[in-house]
Design a protein around this motif. Structure first.
Motif, PDB file in Angstrom:
ATOM      1  N   GLY A 322       0.819  -1.215   0.000  1.00  0.00           N
ATOM      2  CA  GLY A 322       0.000   0.000   0.000  1.00  0.00           C
ATOM      3  C   GLY A 322       0.850   1.260   0.000  1.00  0.00           C
ATOM      4  N   VAL A 323       1.885   1.267   0.834  1.00  0.00           N
ATOM      5  CA  VAL A 323       2.792   2.423   0.876  1.00  0.00           C
ATOM      6  C   VAL A 323       3.510   2.583  -0.462  1.00  0.00           C
ATOM      7  N   LEU A 324       3.917   1.470  -1.061  1.00  0.00           N
ATOM      8  CA  LEU A 324       4.589   1.525  -2.357  1.00  0.00           C
ATOM      9  C   LEU A 324       3.666   2.113  -3.432  1.00  0.00           C
ATOM     10  N   LEU A 325       2.402   1.717  -3.426  1.00  0.00           N
ATOM     11  CA  LEU A 325       1.445   2.268  -4.400  1.00  0.00           C
ATOM     12  C   LEU A 325       1.292   3.778  -4.221  1.00  0.00           C
ATOM     13  N   ILE A 326       1.233   4.226  -2.974  1.00  0.00           N
ATOM     14  CA  ILE A 326       1.143   5.666  -2.715  1.00  0.00           C
ATOM     15  C   ILE A 326       2.364   6.383  -3.290  1.00  0.00           C
ATOM     16  N   GLY A 327       3.550   5.791  -3.085  1.00  0.00           N
ATOM     17  CA  GLY A 327       4.766   6.393  -3.610  1.00  0.00           C
ATOM     18  C   GLY A 327       4.772   6.457  -5.127  1.00  0.00           C
ATOM     19  N   LEU A 328       4.327   5.384  -5.785  1.00  0.00           N
ATOM     20  CA  LEU A 328       4.295   5.375  -7.247  1.00  0.00           C
ATOM     21  C   LEU A 328       3.340   6.436  -7.782  1.00  0.00           C
ATOM     22  N   LEU A 329       2.189   6.593  -7.155  1.00  0.00           N
ATOM     23  CA  LEU A 329       1.236   7.613  -7.591  1.00  0.00           C
ATOM     24  C   LEU A 329       1.793   9.013  -7.340  1.00  0.00           C
ATOM     25  N   ALA A 330       2.575   9.153  -6.264  1.00  0.00           N
ATOM     26  CA  ALA A 330       3.122  10.464  -5.911  1.00  0.00           C
ATOM     27  C   ALA A 330       4.241  10.908  -6.849  1.00  0.00           C
ATOM     28  N   THR A 331       4.775   9.985  -7.678  1.00  0.00           N
ATOM     29  CA  THR A 331       5.831  10.392  -8.616  1.00  0.00           C
ATOM     30  C   THR A 331       5.321  11.423  -9.622  1.00  0.00           C
ATOM     31  N   ARG A 332       4.017  11.517  -9.825  1.00  0.00           N
ATOM     32  CA  ARG A 332       3.457  12.525 -10.727  1.00  0.00           C
ATOM     33  C   ARG A 332       3.550  13.927 -10.124  1.00  0.00           C
ATOM     34  N   ILE A 333       3.745  13.991  -8.804  1.00  0.00           N
ATOM     35  CA  ILE A 333       3.804  15.283  -8.117  1.00  0.00           C
ATOM     36  C   ILE A 333       5.250  15.720  -7.920  1.00  0.00           C
ATOM     37  N   SER A 334       6.048  14.858  -7.274  1.00  0.00           N
ATOM     38  CA  SER A 334       7.452  15.185  -7.008  1.00  0.00           C
ATOM     39  C   SER A 334       8.239  13.887  -6.904  1.00  0.00           C
ATOM     40  N   LEU A 335       9.257  13.726  -7.731  1.00  0.00           N
ATOM     41  CA  LEU A 335       9.930  12.443  -7.853  1.00  0.00           C
ATOM     42  C   LEU A 335      10.705  12.042  -6.602  1.00  0.00           C
ATOM     43  N   VAL A 336      11.548  12.911  -6.082  1.00  0.00           N
ATOM     44  CA  VAL A 336      12.457  12.518  -4.996  1.00  0.00           C
ATOM     45  C   VAL A 336      11.708  12.129  -3.717  1.00  0.00           C
ATOM     46  N   PRO A 337      10.770  12.953  -3.196  1.00  0.00           N
ATOM     47  CA  PRO A 337      10.009  12.502  -2.022  1.00  0.00           C
ATOM     48  C   PRO A 337       9.213  11.233  -2.288  1.00  0.00           C
ATOM     49  N   ALA A 338       8.689  11.106  -3.500  1.00  0.00           N
ATOM     50  CA  ALA A 338       7.925   9.907  -3.838  1.00  0.00           C
ATOM     51  C   ALA A 338       8.799   8.655  -3.786  1.00  0.00           C
ATOM     52  N   LEU A 339      10.060   8.782  -4.211  1.00  0.00           N
ATOM     53  CA  LEU A 339      10.963   7.639  -4.140  1.00  0.00           C
ATOM     54  C   LEU A 339      11.249   7.247  -2.690  1.00  0.00           C
ATOM     55  N   GLY A 340      11.268   8.219  -1.794  1.00  0.00           N
ATOM     56  CA  GLY A 340      11.409   7.901  -0.370  1.00  0.00           C
ATOM     57  C   GLY A 340      10.223   7.101   0.140  1.00  0.00           C
TER      58      GLY A 340
END
Length: 440
Positions: A322-340
Motif C-alpha cells: 500500500g505504501v509503495l502504491l502511494i509512492g508510485l502515484l506520488a511520482t506525478r507530483i514530485s519524484l524525490v520525495p515519492a521515491l522515499g
C-alpha cells in the motif's frame, strides 16, 4: 556468537551482489559512451548479469545441497572476484557483456547459499531477526551503490566500479571460514537436462524484449519453459523439489517475487536513464536521486525485522504494498520525495515476504527453495529491466508511462500476496503467527 559472525559474511556477499548491480546501472550510460555499441547494450549491461544469475540460481542451490553450502559459497566468491576483474579490463561492449554473464554465473553459486545457511542456522524468533538484517544491509548497499557509482565514475573511471568487488570479496572469504558447513540431509542429484531447458527458455523469453525484435522467440521461450515443467515431473533427478509446490502458498510466493522485483529493478533503471539521458544530469546527480529510496528502504526493513513482523505478522506485506502504491502515484507530483515513500514500502514488504515464504520450507528443501525464490526474483528483475527500460527508451520524454505500468503490476502483486498467505495467517490476529512459529 559464531553464527552471528558468520552471518556477516553472508550479508556482505548479498550486499556485494546488489552493490555491483546498482553501481553498474548508474554507470551504464557512461560505459556505453566510452565503449560504443548499440543503445540496447545499456540494458544488456544489467541483463547479461541477471539472466544467467536467475537461470542458474536453482542449480546453484542444488549444488549447495549436494556438495555443501559453505564450499559453494567460497568457490563462487573467488569466481565473482575474477569475473569482476575481467569486467574492469573490457575494451568492447561485447566483451563486457560476456564478462557480466560470467559474473552472473558465479553469483548464482553464492546467493542461494546465503539464504540456505541463514535458514539452517537460525530458527524460532531468531530467524525473522536474522532475515531482517538483510534489509538494512541491502539498503546500505543500495545507498552506497549509486553514490559510489557516481563518485568513482566522475573521479576516476567506470572501470574502477567493478574493482570495488575485489576487496569486498577478499573480506567475505576471510569471514566465510567461520561459517558452519551445511547441506541437505537427503543427498539429491543434479538435473543437467532441466538446467539446460531452464536457461534456454529464459534466454528466449528475455532476448526479444531487450532487442525489440525477433518476437517469434517469445512463444518459443514459453514453450521451452513449459517443456521444462513437464520434464521436471518425469525426471528422476529433479532440478526442483516438487514437494515445495504442495506447500501452501509457495507457488503464489514465486509469482509475487517475480512481479515485485520486476518493478524494483525496472524502475531503478528508468530513474537513472531519465536523469542522465533526458534531463542530462551528471552521473553524480543521478545517483543522489536514488538516495531516498535506498535509505528509507533500509530503515523500514530494519524496523520490520526487529519489531513489526512480531506484532503484525504477514499482514505487514499489505502495508508495504500500500505504501509503495502511494509512492508510485506520488511520482506525478514530485519524484524525490515519492521515491522515499516507495523505499518505505519496499522495506516493509521484503522482510515480511521472505519470512512468510520460507517458514514452511523443510530442511531438505532449503537449497531448492532458496535458489527458486532468488531465481524468480532475478528473472523478474530481468523482465522489469527489459519491459520498463524498453518503454522508457521508446518514450524518453514521458517516463510516467513506465511508472503507470509499474503501478498496475503492483496492484496485481496485492492479489498474489493474498494467495501466498496460509489460511491460518489470514484468520489470526497480530503477532499470533510469530507465537505459533516459536511454539513449533
Amino acid at each position: 556468537m559464531r553464527k552471528w559472525v558468520g552471518l556477516v559474511a553472508l550479508l556482505v556477499a548479498e550486499a556485494m551482489n546488489l552493490l555491483d548491480a546498482t553501481i553498474v546501472q548508474v554507470a551504464a550510460p557512461v560505459i556505453h559512451t566510452d565503449l560504443g555499441g548499440r543503445t540496447a547494450d545499456i540494458q544488456w549491461f544489467s541483463a547479461a548479469y541477471t539472466l544467467p544469475f536467475a537461470a542458474l540460481l536453482i542449480t546453484g542451490g542444488r549444488l549447495g545441497d549436494i556438495y555443501g553450502r559453505r564450499r559453494l559459497f567460497r568457490l563462487g566468491v573467488v569466481g565473482f572476484v575474477l569475473a569482476s576483474t575481467a569486467c574492469a579490463l573490457a575494451t568492447q561492449s561485447g566483451v563486457l557483456i560476456g564478462a557480466r554473464a560470467v559474473q552472473g554465473l558465479t553469483a548464482a553459486t553464492i546467493i542461494p547459499q546465503t539464504i540456505g545457511l541463514i535458514r539452517s542456522s537460525f530458527s524460532g524468533p531468531e530467524l525473522p531477526k536474522a532475515l531482517g538484517l538483510i534489509g538494512p544491509v541491502m539498503g546500505l548497499a543500495g545507498i552506497s551503490g549509486p553514490l559510489l557509482g557516481g563518485v568513482i565514475t566522475e573521479a576516476t573511471s567506470w572501470r574502477v566500479v567493478f574493482l570495488v568487488n575485489v576487496p569486498l570479496g577478499i573480506a567475505v572469504l576471510a569471514l566465510a571460514r567461520l561459517l558452519p558447513e551445511s547441506r541437505s540431509p537427503e543427498r539429491p542429484s543434479l538435473d543437467l537436462a532441466g538446467t539446460v531447458l531452464l536457461i534456454t527458455g529464459s534466454a528466449l523469453l528475455v532476448f526479444p524484449i531487450l532487442q525489440s525484435r525477433d518476437w517469434i522467440l517469445l512463444p518459443l521461450g514459453i514453450a521451452v519453459l513449459g517443456g521444462c515443467v513437464l520434464q521436471q515431473r518425469r525426471s528422476g533427478s529433479r532440478l526442483l523439489e516438487l514437494s515445495l509446490f504442495r506447500r501452501s502458498g509457495f507457488g503464489a510466493a514465486l509469482g509475487t517475487s517475480a512481479l515485485f522485483f520486476a518493478v524494483m529493478s525496472g524502475l531503478t533503471l528508468v530513474v537513472v536513464l531519465h536523469q542522465q539521458l533526458t534531463l542530462h544530469h551528471s552521473v553524480m546527480r543521478a545517483s543522489l536521486v536514488l538516495l531516498p529510496w535506498s535509505a528509507v528502504s533500509g530503515i523500514a526493513s530494519w524496523c520490520a525485522g526487529q519489531w513489526l513482523i512480531q506484532r503484525f505478522g504477514s499482514r505487514l506485506m499489505y502495508v508495504g504494498l500500500g505504501v509503495l502504491l502511494i509512492g508510485l502515484l506520488a511520482t506525478r507530483i514530485s519524484l524525490v520525495p515519492a521515491l522515499g515513500i516507495c523505499g518505505a514500502g519496499v522495506g516493509l514488504f521484503t522482510t515480511a515476504f521472505f519470512t512468510e515464504a520460507l517458514h514452511r520450507v523443510q530442511p531438505q528443501e532449503t537449497g531448492s527453495a532458496a535458489g527458486l525464490l532468488n531465481a524468480v526474483q532475478q528473472f523478474g528483475g530481468t523482465l522489469g529491466v527489459a519491459v520498463l527500460g524498453t518503454i522508457f527508451l521508446h518514450h524518453p520524454a514521458a517516463p510516467q508511462r513506465a511508472f503507470l505500468v509499474a503501478t498496475a503490476v503492483i496492484v496485481v502483486t496485492v492479489a498474489t500476496t493474498h494467495l501466498m498467505r496460509s489460511p491460518r495467517s489470514r484468520q489470526s490476529g497480530p503477532g499470533s503467527r510469530e507465537r505459533a512459529r516459536t511454539a513449533r
